[in-house]
Design a protein around this motif. Structure first.
Motif, PDB file in Angstrom:
ATOM      1  N   ALA A  49       6.536 -33.270   8.538  1.00 28.07           N
ATOM      2  CA  ALA A  49       7.092 -34.564   8.943  1.00 28.07           C
ATOM      3  C   ALA A  49       8.614 -34.525   8.897  1.00 28.07           C
ATOM      4  O   ALA A  49       9.204 -33.718   8.175  1.00 28.07           O
ATOM      5  CB  ALA A  49       6.576 -35.675   8.029  1.00 28.07           C
ATOM      6  N   GLU A  50       9.255 -35.397   9.659  1.00 29.27           N
ATOM      7  CA  GLU A  50      10.716 -35.439   9.698  1.00 29.27           C
ATOM      8  C   GLU A  50      11.279 -35.747   8.314  1.00 29.27           C
ATOM      9  O   GLU A  50      10.814 -36.641   7.607  1.00 29.27           O
ATOM     10  CB  GLU A  50      11.172 -36.512  10.692  1.00 29.27           C
ATOM     11  CG  GLU A  50      12.678 -36.550  10.886  1.00 29.27           C
ATOM     12  CD  GLU A  50      13.104 -37.619  11.872  1.00 29.27           C
ATOM     13  OE1 GLU A  50      13.316 -38.770  11.431  1.00 29.27           O
ATOM     14  OE2 GLU A  50      13.199 -37.315  13.072  1.00 29.27           O
ATOM     15  N   PHE A  51      12.276 -34.976   7.915  1.00 32.67           N
ATOM     16  CA  PHE A  51      12.870 -35.143   6.590  1.00 32.67           C
ATOM     17  C   PHE A  51      14.346 -34.760   6.680  1.00 32.67           C
ATOM     18  O   PHE A  51      14.695 -33.583   6.606  1.00 32.67           O
ATOM     19  CB  PHE A  51      12.140 -34.272   5.567  1.00 32.67           C
ATOM     20  CG  PHE A  51      12.616 -34.461   4.149  1.00 32.67           C
ATOM     21  CD1 PHE A  51      12.469 -35.683   3.517  1.00 32.67           C
ATOM     22  CD2 PHE A  51      13.205 -33.410   3.457  1.00 32.67           C
ATOM     23  CE1 PHE A  51      12.902 -35.855   2.212  1.00 32.67           C
ATOM     24  CE2 PHE A  51      13.634 -33.579   2.155  1.00 32.67           C
ATOM     25  CZ  PHE A  51      13.489 -34.801   1.523  1.00 32.67           C
ATOM     26  N   LYS A  52      15.203 -35.744   6.862  1.00 36.21           N
ATOM     27  CA  LYS A  52      16.637 -35.495   7.023  1.00 36.21           C
ATOM     28  C   LYS A  52      17.332 -35.765   5.697  1.00 36.21           C
ATOM     29  O   LYS A  52      17.780 -36.872   5.427  1.00 36.21           O
ATOM     30  CB  LYS A  52      17.195 -36.380   8.144  1.00 36.21           C
ATOM     31  CG  LYS A  52      16.570 -36.071   9.499  1.00 36.21           C
ATOM     32  CD  LYS A  52      17.162 -36.911  10.611  1.00 36.21           C
ATOM     33  CE  LYS A  52      16.584 -36.517  11.963  1.00 36.21           C
ATOM     34  NZ  LYS A  52      17.164 -37.297  13.076  1.00 36.21           N
ATOM     35  N   PHE A  53      17.413 -34.726   4.879  1.00 36.78           N
ATOM     36  CA  PHE A  53      17.908 -34.879   3.507  1.00 36.78           C
ATOM     37  C   PHE A  53      19.354 -34.417   3.404  1.00 36.78           C
ATOM     38  O   PHE A  53      19.661 -33.226   3.488  1.00 36.78           O
ATOM     39  CB  PHE A  53      17.029 -34.069   2.557  1.00 36.78           C
ATOM     40  CG  PHE A  53      17.407 -34.233   1.102  1.00 36.78           C
ATOM     41  CD1 PHE A  53      17.037 -35.360   0.398  1.00 36.78           C
ATOM     42  CD2 PHE A  53      18.146 -33.253   0.451  1.00 36.78           C
ATOM     43  CE1 PHE A  53      17.388 -35.518  -0.929  1.00 36.78           C
ATOM     44  CE2 PHE A  53      18.504 -33.403  -0.884  1.00 36.78           C
ATOM     45  CZ  PHE A  53      18.123 -34.534  -1.576  1.00 36.78           C
ATOM     46  N   ASP A  54      20.252 -35.350   3.253  1.00 37.15           N
ATOM     47  CA  ASP A  54      21.660 -35.069   2.985  1.00 37.15           C
ATOM     48  C   ASP A  54      22.258 -36.323   2.363  1.00 37.15           C
ATOM     49  O   ASP A  54      23.067 -37.013   2.970  1.00 37.15           O
ATOM     50  CB  ASP A  54      22.395 -34.682   4.277  1.00 37.15           C
ATOM     51  CG  ASP A  54      23.834 -34.266   4.014  1.00 37.15           C
ATOM     52  OD1 ASP A  54      24.181 -34.017   2.840  1.00 37.15           O
ATOM     53  OD2 ASP A  54      24.619 -34.202   4.977  1.00 37.15           O
ATOM     54  N   PRO A  55      21.835 -36.644   1.126  1.00 38.76           N
ATOM     55  CA  PRO A  55      22.206 -37.937   0.531  1.00 38.76           C
ATOM     56  C   PRO A  55      23.712 -38.127   0.358  1.00 38.76           C
ATOM     57  O   PRO A  55      24.197 -39.256   0.383  1.00 38.76           O
ATOM     58  CB  PRO A  55      21.488 -37.931  -0.824  1.00 38.76           C
ATOM     59  CG  PRO A  55      21.209 -36.489  -1.105  1.00 38.76           C
ATOM     60  CD  PRO A  55      20.991 -35.848   0.220  1.00 38.76           C
ATOM     61  N   LEU A  56      24.465 -37.055   0.184  1.00 38.02           N
ATOM     62  CA  LEU A  56      25.913 -37.182   0.012  1.00 38.02           C
ATOM     63  C   LEU A  56      26.669 -37.091   1.337  1.00 38.02           C
ATOM     64  O   LEU A  56      27.887 -37.251   1.365  1.00 38.02           O
ATOM     65  CB  LEU A  56      26.421 -36.090  -0.942  1.00 38.02           C
ATOM     66  CG  LEU A  56      25.847 -36.123  -2.359  1.00 38.02           C
ATOM     67  CD1 LEU A  56      26.423 -34.985  -3.184  1.00 38.02           C
ATOM     68  CD2 LEU A  56      26.132 -37.462  -3.034  1.00 38.02           C
ATOM     69  N   GLY A  57      25.939 -36.823   2.412  1.00 44.73           N
ATOM     70  CA  GLY A  57      26.570 -36.743   3.722  1.00 44.73           C
ATOM     71  C   GLY A  57      27.551 -35.591   3.859  1.00 44.73           C
ATOM     72  O   GLY A  57      28.509 -35.668   4.629  1.00 44.73           O
ATOM     73  N   THR A  61      30.519 -34.992   6.604  1.00 47.51           N
ATOM     74  CA  THR A  61      31.888 -35.095   6.113  1.00 47.51           C
ATOM     75  C   THR A  61      32.660 -33.807   6.355  1.00 47.51           C
ATOM     76  O   THR A  61      33.837 -33.828   6.706  1.00 47.51           O
ATOM     77  CB  THR A  61      31.886 -35.418   4.607  1.00 47.51           C
ATOM     78  OG1 THR A  61      31.103 -36.587   4.389  1.00 47.51           O
ATOM     79  CG2 THR A  61      33.295 -35.666   4.098  1.00 47.51           C
ATOM     80  N   TYR A  62      31.980 -32.692   6.153  1.00 46.79           N
ATOM     81  CA  TYR A  62      32.618 -31.388   6.331  1.00 46.79           C
ATOM     82  C   TYR A  62      31.976 -30.670   7.519  1.00 46.79           C
ATOM     83  O   TYR A  62      31.485 -29.548   7.394  1.00 46.79           O
ATOM     84  CB  TYR A  62      32.478 -30.550   5.060  1.00 46.79           C
ATOM     85  CG  TYR A  62      33.080 -31.216   3.841  1.00 46.79           C
ATOM     86  CD1 TYR A  62      34.448 -31.154   3.603  1.00 46.79           C
ATOM     87  CD2 TYR A  62      32.282 -31.915   2.940  1.00 46.79           C
ATOM     88  CE1 TYR A  62      35.012 -31.772   2.498  1.00 46.79           C
ATOM     89  CE2 TYR A  62      32.833 -32.534   1.835  1.00 46.79           C
ATOM     90  CZ  TYR A  62      34.203 -32.465   1.618  1.00 46.79           C
ATOM     91  OH  TYR A  62      34.763 -33.071   0.521  1.00 46.79           O
ATOM     92  N   SER A  63      31.981 -31.315   8.665  1.00 49.28           N
ATOM     93  CA  SER A  63      31.291 -30.788   9.838  1.00 49.28           C
ATOM     94  C   SER A  63      31.735 -29.385  10.261  1.00 49.28           C
ATOM     95  O   SER A  63      30.902 -28.612  10.754  1.00 49.28           O
ATOM     96  CB  SER A  63      31.412 -31.756  11.013  1.00 49.28           C
ATOM     97  OG  SER A  63      32.769 -32.045  11.280  1.00 49.28           O
TER      98      SER A  63
END
Length: 201
Positions: A49-57, A61-63
């Motif tokens: 299932a879709e799981f987009k985990f990056d709670p601190l972004g 932020t550092y693309s």
């Protein structure tokens, strides 16, 4: 004078009329900013299932470092998968040599300190360092220049030929690597606490 008055009145009327004229509408951009999860495979959980985990972004932020983050995730995941296999296998078999025997190292968790004293750990550090200098550093530079994807060393002899099937394999590698990173920490902790090898109870 009458002509000047007429011109002044007309100018005033034109100015007041312009206040009620609609403002010029600029072009509205319909482009939606791409997310890092759209550019990389692996935004799934163990069920698929879709799981987009990056709670601190951090990835947003550092693309500029997105490729490096993925490279590190793959590197650590691959290392952890090997480590899990090594942790379990060395409880049952050892490579030849007295310093690696069960008499010299009764438990796998003791191998690190024992092999630091006898020297092989320094050799291991040397070979890993050479690999990073000769292979990893140029590969990461090529990735930064857009010449290669993160984690791609060209070892795809047995990879599926279709993109969809290949991306599925890439997702599997990421999922197994993430699990192995958790597992190797659990194995080391449980080995220390219990003092036992596999199954660490």
């Amino acid at each position: 004078p009458i002509k000047m008055k007429t011109i002044a009145i007309l100018a005033a009327l034109a100015g007041s009329a312009s206040a009620f004229a609609p403002a010029p509408v600029g072009k509205v951009s319909t482009a939606i900013k791409e997310s890092v999860f759209d550019n990389y495979v692996g935004a799934v959980d163990f069920r698929g299932a879709e799981f987009k985990f990056d709670p601190l972004g951090l990835s947003e932020t550092y693309s500029p470092f997105q490729g490096w983050f993925r490279e590190c995730e793959l590197r650590h995941g691959r290392t952890a998968m090997i480590a899990v296999m090594g942790f379990i296998a060395t409880d049952f078999m050892r490579i030849p040599g007295d310093m690696y025997s069960f008499e010299a190292i009764p438990s796998t968790i003791d191998a690190h300190d024992a092999l630091l004293k006898s020297g092989p750990m320094y050799q291991l550090a040397l070979w890993i360092g050479l690999f990073d200098i000769l292979v990893t550093a140029p590969a990461c530079q090529a990735m930064g220049e857009g010449e290669r994807e993160a984690g791609d060393y060209g070892w795809t002899w047995f990879a599926p030929t279709g993109k969809e099937a290949f991306d599925k394999k890439r997702e599997s590698e990421l999922m197994n690597g993430r699990l192995a990173m958790c597992a190797v920490g659990g194995i080391a902790t449980q080995s220390m606490l219990s003092g036992h090898g596999f199954p660490y109870v």
